[in-house]
Write a protein that holds these residues in place. Sequence first.
Motif, mmCIF file in Angstrom:
data_model
loop_
_atom_site.group_PDB
_atom_site.id
_atom_site.type_symbol
_atom_site.label_atom_id
_atom_site.label_comp_id
_atom_site.label_asym_id
_atom_site.label_seq_id
_atom_site.Cartn_x
_atom_site.Cartn_y
_atom_site.Cartn_z
ATOM 1 N N ASN A 219 -0.053 -0.859 10.116
ATOM 2 C CA ASN A 219 -0.725 0.355 9.631
ATOM 3 C C ASN A 219 -0.263 1.629 10.360
ATOM 4 O OD1 ASN A 219 -2.290 -1.048 7.743
ATOM 5 N ND2 ASN A 219 -3.795 -1.579 9.309
ATOM 6 N N ARG A 220 1.053 1.738 10.531
ATOM 7 C CA ARG A 220 1.632 2.953 11.095
ATOM 8 C C ARG A 220 2.131 3.832 9.950
ATOM 9 N NH1 ARG A 220 6.354 1.354 14.306
ATOM 10 N NH2 ARG A 220 6.274 -0.649 13.241
ATOM 11 N N ASN A 221 2.238 5.106 10.202
ATOM 12 C CA ASN A 221 2.703 6.036 9.170
ATOM 13 C C ASN A 221 4.221 6.009 9.100
ATOM 14 O OD1 ASN A 221 2.634 7.955 7.159
ATOM 15 N ND2 ASN A 221 2.614 9.678 8.588
ATOM 16 N N PHE A 222 4.734 4.888 8.611
ATOM 17 C CA PHE A 222 6.171 4.676 8.557
ATOM 18 C C PHE A 222 6.460 3.782 7.365
ATOM 19 C CE2 PHE A 222 10.340 4.752 10.290
ATOM 20 C CZ PHE A 222 10.893 3.493 10.120
ATOM 21 N N THR A 223 7.575 4.029 6.688
ATOM 22 C CA THR A 223 7.918 3.276 5.473
ATOM 23 C C THR A 223 7.814 1.773 5.700
ATOM 24 O OG1 THR A 223 9.430 5.024 4.771
ATOM 25 C CG2 THR A 223 9.683 2.861 3.729
ATOM 26 N N GLN B 96 2.463 -3.920 2.144
ATOM 27 C CA GLN B 96 1.162 -4.529 2.415
ATOM 28 C C GLN B 96 0.373 -4.756 1.123
ATOM 29 O OE1 GLN B 96 0.761 -2.364 6.788
ATOM 30 N NE2 GLN B 96 -0.966 -2.276 5.386
ATOM 31 N N HIS C 24 5.154 0.261 6.549
ATOM 32 C CA HIS C 24 4.077 -0.038 7.489
ATOM 33 C C HIS C 24 2.799 0.740 7.169
ATOM 34 C CE1 HIS C 24 6.769 -2.224 10.270
ATOM 35 N NE2 HIS C 24 7.658 -1.344 9.858
ATOM 36 N N ARG C 25 2.834 1.535 6.111
ATOM 37 C CA ARG C 25 1.653 2.317 5.748
ATOM 38 C C ARG C 25 0.634 1.436 5.026
ATOM 39 N NH1 ARG C 25 5.962 5.891 4.176
ATOM 40 N NH2 ARG C 25 6.123 7.660 5.608
ATOM 41 N N ARG C 26 -0.634 1.820 5.118
ATOM 42 C CA ARG C 26 -1.670 1.134 4.365
ATOM 43 C C ARG C 26 -1.409 1.309 2.873
ATOM 44 N NH1 ARG C 26 -6.243 -0.567 6.667
ATOM 45 N NH2 ARG C 26 -7.391 -0.286 4.722
ATOM 46 N N THR C 27 -1.732 0.301 2.107
ATOM 47 C CA THR C 27 -1.595 0.355 0.659
ATOM 48 C C THR C 27 -2.933 0.741 0.043
ATOM 49 O OG1 THR C 27 0.153 -1.316 0.640
ATOM 50 C CG2 THR C 27 -1.062 -0.995 -1.399
ATOM 51 N N ASP C 28 -2.910 1.772 -0.778
ATOM 52 C CA ASP C 28 -4.126 2.242 -1.452
ATOM 53 C C ASP C 28 -4.292 1.463 -2.750
ATOM 54 O OD1 ASP C 28 -6.142 3.577 -2.825
ATOM 55 O OD2 ASP C 28 -5.485 5.570 -2.182
ATOM 56 N N ASN D 266 -4.746 -4.942 2.440
ATOM 57 C CA ASN D 266 -4.167 -4.622 3.752
ATOM 58 C C ASN D 266 -4.453 -5.673 4.826
ATOM 59 O OD1 ASN D 266 -2.876 -1.833 3.398
ATOM 60 N ND2 ASN D 266 -4.917 -1.537 2.509
#
Length: 313
Positions: A221-225, A253, A227-231, A257
Motif C-alpha cells: 500500500n505504497r504510492n507507487f505503481t 492488488q 503497490h497502490r491500493r485498489t479502489d 486489498n
Amino acid sequence: MNVVSLFSGAGGLDLGFQQAGFRVIWANDFDKDAVETYKLNFGEHIVHGSICDISTDDIPDCDVIIGGFPCQGFSQANLLRFEEDDRNKLYLEFLRIVKHKQPKFFFAENVRGILSLANGEAIRSIEDDFASAGYRMQKQLFNTADYGVPQSRHRVILVGTRLDIDFNYEYPKPIFASPKKNEKEGVKPWVTIGEALFNIPEPESSHNLHNHIYSQYKVTNRNFTGHRRTDPNKPSPTILARGNGKGGVCAIQHPKNHRRMSVRESAIVQGFPMNFEFLGSMSSCYRQVGNAVPPLFARAIADQLVKYFEGEK
C-alpha cells in the motif's frame, strides 16, 4: 476477411478481431508459453520464432495485418541512427511485412508514450515510413475503460489504410464514461473492478476456474505503481506485464486489498472469457495477460472495419 497477426502474444487482439467476424489465418510470437496458450485457445496457425527470421514469402496474403511493436528505441538521440538501434528491430519488421504484403489495412497497438517520444518526432517518422509504404495512417489515444473494460488502460491505436482503398476508417466512440462526467444518452458509467470480480471466489476455496492462482508478493500500500491500493468503485489500474525488478511480475492488488489478484482475476479485468486458459509458470501467465490487448476493446476497433468489408460484398 483474412488477418495476419504479428507479435500475437496470448491473442487478445486476435480474439477481438475473431469475435468481430475476421479469420486469423497466420500468427507469430517468439514467446514459447504465449504460443502454447495461443494454440490451446485458437489453433495451430501460430508460428513460434523470431519474426526477424521469417521470410515474407512464408506469410500468407491477407486483408489486414494486426499487432503491436515496442517503441523503446524511438528517442531523440536515436532518430538519426534509427535502423542501428536493436530496440527498433520489431517495428522495422512490422514495416517490412506491411510493405511487402500490402494488406488493405493494418492495426498497430502501442503505449501512449509513443505520441510524445522525441517531442513527437518519433510518431512523425513512423507516419512517413508508412506513407512511403503506400498507406495513410491515423492515430488515436484511448482509455479501454470507455469501452466496457473494467480497467483504466491508455493505449494508442494506429490504423493504416492502403492508398487505393476508398474508405475512411472511423474509430469507435466511447460507450462508457467516468461518473464525474455528465452522462450523455447511451453512455454508461465505467465498469468497476469491484463489479467485475464480485462473484469470483477466493483461490483457496472450492472452484473450477482456470489459472486462479496468485502472487504472494507482499501488499504494501505504497504510492507507487503496482503497490497502490485498489479502489473497488473504479476501474482497475493498468494490468502490468513488467516485473518487480527481481524477475517476477507485480500483480495489481485485489479490490479488497488483502492480496494480489490472481492470474484469472487479472484476465477477467483484461476481458478474457472464463474458458480462456493460459499455459506456463504463474509469472509467465501474468505477463501474457498484462501484455495483451483487452479483447472487448479489440472487438470495438475491429467492428468499425467490418463496415468496409460489408460494403465490399
